[in-house]
Design a protein around this motif. Structure first.
Motif, PDB file in Angstrom:
ATOM      1  N   GLU A 187       0.835  -1.355   0.027  1.00 48.29           N
ATOM      2  CA  GLU A 187      -0.012   0.097   0.012  1.00 48.29           C
ATOM      3  C   GLU A 187       0.834   1.306  -0.114  1.00 48.29           C
ATOM      4  O   GLU A 187       0.616   2.428  -0.816  1.00 48.29           O
ATOM      5  N   GLU A 227       8.725   8.224   2.394  1.00 50.90           N
ATOM      6  CA  GLU A 227       8.082   9.471   2.166  1.00 50.90           C
ATOM      7  C   GLU A 227       9.086  10.580   2.130  1.00 50.90           C
ATOM      8  O   GLU A 227       8.631  11.649   1.638  1.00 50.90           O
ATOM      9  N   ASP A 260       4.297   8.743  -4.859  1.00 47.66           N
ATOM     10  CA  ASP A 260       4.530   9.425  -6.350  1.00 47.66           C
ATOM     11  C   ASP A 260       5.513   8.803  -7.112  1.00 47.66           C
ATOM     12  O   ASP A 260       5.423   9.073  -8.349  1.00 47.66           O
ATOM     13  N   LEU A 264       2.553   1.649  -3.318  1.00 47.32           N
ATOM     14  CA  LEU A 264       1.507   1.756  -4.416  1.00 47.32           C
ATOM     15  C   LEU A 264       1.150   3.458  -4.602  1.00 47.32           C
ATOM     16  O   LEU A 264       0.712   3.870  -5.546  1.00 47.32           O
ATOM     17  N   SER A 265       0.932   3.885  -3.244  1.00 49.00           N
ATOM     18  CA  SER A 265       0.816   5.235  -3.189  1.00 49.00           C
ATOM     19  C   SER A 265       1.799   6.358  -3.309  1.00 49.00           C
ATOM     20  O   SER A 265       1.523   7.569  -3.212  1.00 49.00           O
TER      21      SER A 265
END
Length: 93
Positions: free
Chosen positions: A18, A89, A24, A21-22
């Protein structure tokens, strides 16, 4: 027990999938039934270096035929995966 460990790995793999996949700067996360995920990133080498600087070692598959720009990520313990997700991140790649 082995069943609890297996369940934890499966749950943690879904958490990692997850997260990647999220993100950028991730092109593709390949489906996996194993204790690792394969992730394609335009700047995979940069992400490998970014992680290595924080003592997180990932498998470099960027030069392998058919899976260029890919990184193999072993599913770790929750704290290890959280560190990896924080690095993802923070990555500016």
């Amino acid at each position: 027990s082995a069943k609890q460990f297996q369940d934890q790995i499966l749950q943690q793999r879904m958490v990692l999938e997850e997260a990647f996949l999220s993100a950028d700067h991730v092109e593709h996360v390949y489906p996996s039934d194993a204790n690792y995920i394969l992730v394609k990133m335009p700047n995979a080498k940069g992400f490998l270096q970014h992680c290595a600087a924080e003592n997180v070692v990932l498998r470099d598959f960027t030069e392998k035929p058919w899976i260029e720009n890919c990184i193999r990520i072993s599913v770790g313990l929750p704290a290890e995966n959280e560190k990896l997700m924080a690095l993802l991140e923070a990555f500016q790649g």
